[in-house]
Scaffold this motif. Structure first.
Motif: not given
Length: 217
Positions: A53-56, A115-119, A138-145
Motif C-alpha cells: 500500500s502507499f503507507a507500506e 491502492a491509489t490515493h482517493k484524490s 475505497l482506497t488502501s490509504g482509507m483502510t490502512g490495508l
C-alpha cells in the motif's frame, strides 16, 4: 474476440491497469522518488514495492533508505509527482467508458477499490465524467490495508449491501485476484501489459477473463 456476458447486481472495479492505462506511469515512481532524494535505487525496487500500500511503501522508504520524512509526507510527495499524469495524460482503457455507461444506465451499483490515493482517483474519474457512476471509492490509504489482503475486499463488498454472490470484481493483478478470491464474488481478470507474465495464472484463478472491455459490449 469472444463476447462475455456478466449477470450481476454490483461491481467492484480496480482502477489502475483495469479501468485506466496507468501502470507505466507508476512503473518507476519509487525509483524516481529515491533519486530525487539522492539515493540510487536497486534494480528490483519495483518488484519489492508493487504489492505494498502507499503507507507500506512510504514506511519502507523511511526505514530502509533513511528518508527523513513522515509516511504522510512521503505519500504527499509521490502523489504530487504523479498528479499531472492523472490530470492530463493517463487515458481510459479502450471501451471502458461505453461499458461503464451501460452498467450505470442498467442501474448496476458500482464501486472503486484501489491502492491509489482517493484524490487522484476522483481527479481522473471526474476528468472523464465518470465520478457519479460510482457509489463509493475505497482506497488502501482509507483502510490502512494493502490490496494483497482479503480484508480490504470484504470491506468493499460490504459497501454495496448486496450478497457477495451477486457481486463481480474486476482486477488486473494476480496478487489482487488471489486476495479477492476469498470474498466469494465472481472475478473477472482484465489483461494489462504490466501483468502479462501472470496472464495464464490470472485466467486460471478468474471466473472470466477479458483482453479488452470491448468483449463486454
Amino acid at each position: 474476440m469472444n463476447q462475455v456476458s456478466i449477470n450481476t447486481e454490483g461491481i467492484i472495479f480496480d482502477l489502475d491497469g483495469t479501468l485506466i492505462d496507468s501502470m507505466s506511469a507508476w512503473e518507476n515512481i519509487g525509483s524516481d522518488f529515491l533519486r530525487k532524494h539522492g539515493i540510487v535505487p536497486p534494480d528490483d525496487l519495483n518488484e519489492t514495492i508493487k504489492i505494498m500500500s502507499f503507507a507500506e511503501s512510504a514506511r519502507y522508504f523511511i526505514e530502509v533508505y533513511g528518508i527523513a520524512m513522515t509516511e504522510e509526507q512521503v505519500g504527499d510527495e509521490i502523489n504530487g509527482m504523479i498528479r499531472d499524469n492523472y490530470a492530463r495524460h493517463i487515458e481510459l482503457k479502450p471501451f471502458v467508458r461505453e461499458v461503464l455507461n451501460r452498467y450505470f444506465n442498467q442501474g448496476i451499483k458500482m464501486g472503486i477499490l484501489t491502492a491509489t490515493h482517493k484524490s487522484l482517483t476522483e481527479l481522473i474519474l471526474e476528468r472523464f465524467g465518470l465520478l457519479d457512476h460510482f457509489d463509493f471509492i475505497l482506497t488502501s490509504g482509507m483502510t490502512g490495508l494493502p490490496k494483497s489482503q482479503p480484508e480490504i475486499y470484504h470491506r468493499a463488498v460490504s459497501q454495496l449491501n448486496i450478497p457477495a454472490q451477486q457481486i463481480t470484481i474486476f482486477e488486473d493483478a494476480l496478487y489482487c485476484i488471489r486476495a479477492a478470491r476469498a470474498t466469494g464474488c465472481q472475478l473477472v481478470g482484465v489483461y494489462d501489459e504490466a501483468s502479462k507474465n501472470d496472464w495464464d495464472e490470472i485466467q486460471k484463478l478468474s471466473d472470466l477473463s477479458i483482453m479488452s472491455f470491448k468483449e463486454l459490449l
